[in-house]
Design an enzyme around this catalytic site. Structure first.
Site, PDB file in Angstrom:
ATOM      1  N   HIS A  84       0.821  -1.215   0.000  1.00  0.00           N
ATOM      2  CA  HIS A  84       0.000   0.000   0.000  1.00  0.00           C
ATOM      3  C   HIS A  84       0.855   1.265   0.000  1.00  0.00           C
ATOM      4  O   HIS A  84       0.375   2.325  -0.407  1.00  0.00           O
ATOM      5  CB  HIS A  84      -1.017  -0.010   1.151  1.00  0.00           C
ATOM      6  CG  HIS A  84      -0.469   0.235   2.518  1.00  0.00           C
ATOM      7  ND1 HIS A  84      -0.212  -0.763   3.432  1.00  0.00           N
ATOM      8  CD2 HIS A  84      -0.161   1.383   3.163  1.00  0.00           C
ATOM      9  CE1 HIS A  84       0.215  -0.258   4.561  1.00  0.00           C
ATOM     10  NE2 HIS A  84       0.262   1.057   4.428  1.00  0.00           N
ATOM     11  N   ASP A 220       1.310  -7.805   2.147  1.00  0.00           N
ATOM     12  CA  ASP A 220       1.431  -6.358   1.947  1.00  0.00           C
ATOM     13  C   ASP A 220       2.895  -5.940   1.787  1.00  0.00           C
ATOM     14  O   ASP A 220       3.495  -5.364   2.698  1.00  0.00           O
ATOM     15  CB  ASP A 220       0.786  -5.626   3.129  1.00  0.00           C
ATOM     16  CG  ASP A 220       0.470  -4.176   2.818  1.00  0.00           C
ATOM     17  OD1 ASP A 220       0.951  -3.679   1.792  1.00  0.00           O
ATOM     18  OD2 ASP A 220      -0.260  -3.547   3.599  1.00  0.00           O
ATOM     19  N   SER A 645       3.973   2.201   8.498  1.00  0.00           N
ATOM     20  CA  SER A 645       3.712   1.288   7.385  1.00  0.00           C
ATOM     21  C   SER A 645       5.007   1.037   6.625  1.00  0.00           C
ATOM     22  O   SER A 645       5.679   1.973   6.203  1.00  0.00           O
ATOM     23  CB  SER A 645       2.671   1.891   6.442  1.00  0.00           C
ATOM     24  OG  SER A 645       1.410   1.922   7.032  1.00  0.00           O
TER      25      SER A 645
END
Length: 710
Positions: A84, A220, A645
């Site tokens: 992402h 991810d 992240s």
């Protein structure tokens, strides 16, 4: 005014608290946490984590883009982050002919790696406290404005001196609500190329449904490579650039881990608010989160309906929808989490303790006696203006694509630059590539409806209100949108090609849609922002004094500053949690769960055929755990937030065991208040990443440049 300088940044802790895993710690000060970290299993020294004089783990960590973290995993600059985090870069390279979002992308040699205009990564070179230097000369200044100007002046001088004659960048960051300051020196690389990404059916498996949730089965990750000039220094993209050779890179632990093992997250957390006053927390729960959620409900419904109906629209809006949905779901969890732990009451209890401490000494009463009563008054004054600001940000500023065209030409008419037809055409080409008239028009009308309906009419521009006096306001707004030159690429291109700068400006300024946005901005910046900024400025100063007072009161505790996108370490252990009565989550998931969720009828759960083949054949290579299954994700009790992240999750030896990508929904309130029982970070297990690269993608050559440790 409260004195800003306190004894040497932080006070040594005498006894570690029960919830000591809470915290995002400055890496150059980890020696203060070292005893507890070692008791939990940590095997390294503070010098191994951060050093200016020799290679340390900090030299493998980068700020990826403008808001994520990445880590270097090879001597040739191979970099990993979340899928992402790389999503917008993958999306920009995607088209109907080359749909890398759906099908994935793998460069099978370095010539196939794709450059990414505008993408950069930055390494921390050095970070040091400069509080005395930044505050020099401020004690004698009477007004806050004069003090702020002196701080800016001192900061500019220090930044210039710090990087003079070098290619480094420098900035000054404040900590503990402007009570302390650090000089940050970085090295920024702008040639960053896409190497690999799994299909979204792996990298975004579960989509918005699983976002912020556990159990999780999302692969991810995405892979990039940093390039440099022949001297290993930053360089803009050039085919002559070569892979960057880092000072160090992270070895990957392929043998796995057990529940209770030590973990740490090393990255760039963006923002936390651990010292908010109780009324501010109440405003988040009762006003800000509900308002923003409701607005994004409208955005999500419109985008998802269009994306589900058309593949081309899905590609155009995939990155936008993901961005909208991320905070939308996070705010829901935050609100519920703060309510569950009675956050407002806990804050009030702390404020009662603070009041007792203040009243116990006359000097403190003089310094801090009015702090809390001033807070109450100011937050009550702020509330209506905060509501309008949230509506403006969500509906006008970030509501529709066409507003970005308005902003572009608004800035163009306000500067004196000549009309560069090529630059303007390039902007329009980039904008309209991911634009859909029908979707944006529907957003425009739906969001303006909410703006008009929800806000006090004194805050709604007359230019909007007058349309709602008509029998069919939607028809009027639709005509304004459809007839606007701002929504028509061909007309804009023709205007730019054939007209002078003055003629372009004159034409656009007469446009009804342009004038409507102008009315919003004139109202907002004349009536809302001055009062909002006035109150916020006083609150900011009050927060500075309040945090200084808290530090004064808690001199026997080791305190951590709020996250501000500077490099931090958080540590905890591998562990599951209990989200609700009668439910207990274990700490890991496996590929079994992916197959269990498989549903070809739902885009987010449509497992690729190749992955199902590997599962059916049990072709897991060396990546299976002791039970014979490939581990996918795991949870740990590290304190993380946005910006983490892509952060590496490291074991006791500093080996990479995971890539952080999310938090559990029950713990998203950790930006405001950390709950050690339910706050868990969610990470991708490195064994699943290696499995996907090797067995699924057939890109095993990438593994050859990594250091895999059993």
């Amino acid at each position: 005014m409260t004195a800003r300088l306190l004894p040497f940044l932080l006070i040594f802790i005498l006894h570690f608290s029960a919830n000591a895993r809470e915290g995002m710690w400055l890496p150059m000060l980890l020696d203060r946490n070292l005893e507890e970290m070692q008791e939990m299993g940590f095997q390294l020294t503070s010098e191994d984590m951060y050093s200016v004089n020799h290679a340390s783990l900090k030299d493998a960590i980068v700020l990826f883009g403008s808001g994520c973290t990445g880590e270097v995993i090879s001597p040739d600059g191979l970099l990993i982050t979340n899928h992402h985090c790389g999503y917008s870069s993958i999306q920009k390279h995607s088209s109907m002919e080359h749909d890398y979002l759906t099908n994935g992308f793998w460069a099978m040699n370095r010539n196939e790696e794709l450059p990414n205009e505008g993408l950069a990564v930055s390494f921390l070179v050095e970070m040091k406290e400069v509080t005395n230097e930044i505050l020099a000369g401020t004690d004698s200044l009477i007004t806050d404005t004069a003090r702020e100007e002196k701080i800016r002046e001192n900061s500019a001088i220090m930044v210039d001196e710090a990087v003079d004659g070098t290619h480094y960048k420098a900035s000054i960051k404040s900590f503990f609500s402007q009570n302390q300051y650090f000089l940050i020196i970085t090295e920024k690389f702008t040639d960053v190329r896409l190497v690999g990404a799994p299909p979204s059916s792996i990298g975004n498996f579960g989509g918005d449904t699983d976002n912020w949730m556990w159990p999780r089965h999302t692969g991810d990750f995405s892979m990039f490579r940093i390039y440099a000039d022949s001297s290993n220094r930053p360089s803009d993209y050039s085919p002559n650039n070569i892979p960057y050779h880092p000072k160090t890179f992270l070895p990957i632990n392929t043998s796995g881990f057990q529940e209770g093992d030590f973990t740490m997250v090393y990255g760039f957390p963006a923002s936390t608010q651990q010292n908010l006053y109780s009324e501010a927390v109440k405003q988040i729960i009762d006003q800000r989160d509900p308002d923003r959620i409701a607005i994004r409900d409208i955005k999500m419904e419109i985008m998802n309906r269009a994306m589900n109906a058309d593949a081309a629209t899905r590609i155009k809006y995939a990155s936008k929808e993901k961005s909208v949905g991320n905070a939308w779901k996070k705010w829901q969890g935050e609100m519920k989490g703060l309510q569950r732990i009675n956050a407002v009451e806990l804050k009030i209890d702390r404020e009662k303790t603070f009041t007792d401490w203040v009243n116990a000494e006359e000097t403190r009463k003089y310094k801090y006696g009015q702090l809390l009563s001033n807070y109450d008054q100011l937050y009550n004054e702020l509330a209506p203006f905060q509501k309008v600001k949230d509506y403006y940000d969500e509906i006008i500023l970030r509501g529709t694509d066409v507003y970005s065209v308005y902003r572009h030409f608004n800035a163009f008419q306000n500067n004196n630059e000549k009309l560069d037809k090529q630059i303007e055409e390039k902007f329009l080409q980039k904008h309209f590539k991911d634009y859909d008239t029908n979707v944006d028009e529907t957003l425009f009308i739906g969001l303006l409806d909410k703006y008009h309906k929800d806000l006090d009419q004194k805050f709604v521009p007359l230019s909007l209100s007058k349309h709602y006096t008509k029998r069919d306001p939607h028809s009027t707004l639709r005509k304004i949108y459809a007839n606007s030159i701002l929504t028509n690429q061909d007309k804009l291109n023709q205007l730019i090609k054939t007209k002078s700068r003055a003629q372009v400006i004159n034409k656009i300024k007469k446009d009804q849609l342009y004038r409507l946005f102008e009315a919003f901005n004139e109202s907002y910046y004349a009536e809302i922002i001055p009062e909002y900024n006035r109150i916020s400025k006083i609150l900011k100063q009050l927060q500075t004094d309040y945090v200084a007072a808290l530090m004064d009161m808690n001199q026997q505790q080791l305190l951590f500053p709020d996250a501000n996108q500077t490099l931090r370490v958080s540590y905890g252990k591998v562990e599951g949690y209990v989200p609700a009565d009668g439910i207990e989550y274990k700490y890991y998931t496996t590929i079994d769960g992916i197959i269990e969720k498989d549903n070809p009828e739902i885009y987010d759960y449509d497992v690729p055929d190749r992955l199902k083949e590997l599962y059916a054949q049990k072709d897991f290579g060396s990546y299976a755990n002791a039970s014979g299954q490939v581990p996918v994700c795991f949870t740990a009790s590290n304190h993380t937030t946005g910006g983490n992240s892509g952060s590496p999750v490291l074991d006791k030896n500093g080996y990479l065991i995971g890539i952080n990508f999310d938090r559990c929904w029950e713990g998203t309130m950790s930006d405001v208040m950390f709950d050690p029982e339910k706050c868990r970070n969610i990470s991708l297990d490195m064994r699943y990443m290696l499995f996907i690269i090797d067995k699924f993608a057939g890109a095993s050559y990438l593994l050859d440049e990594m250091k895999l440790v059993k």
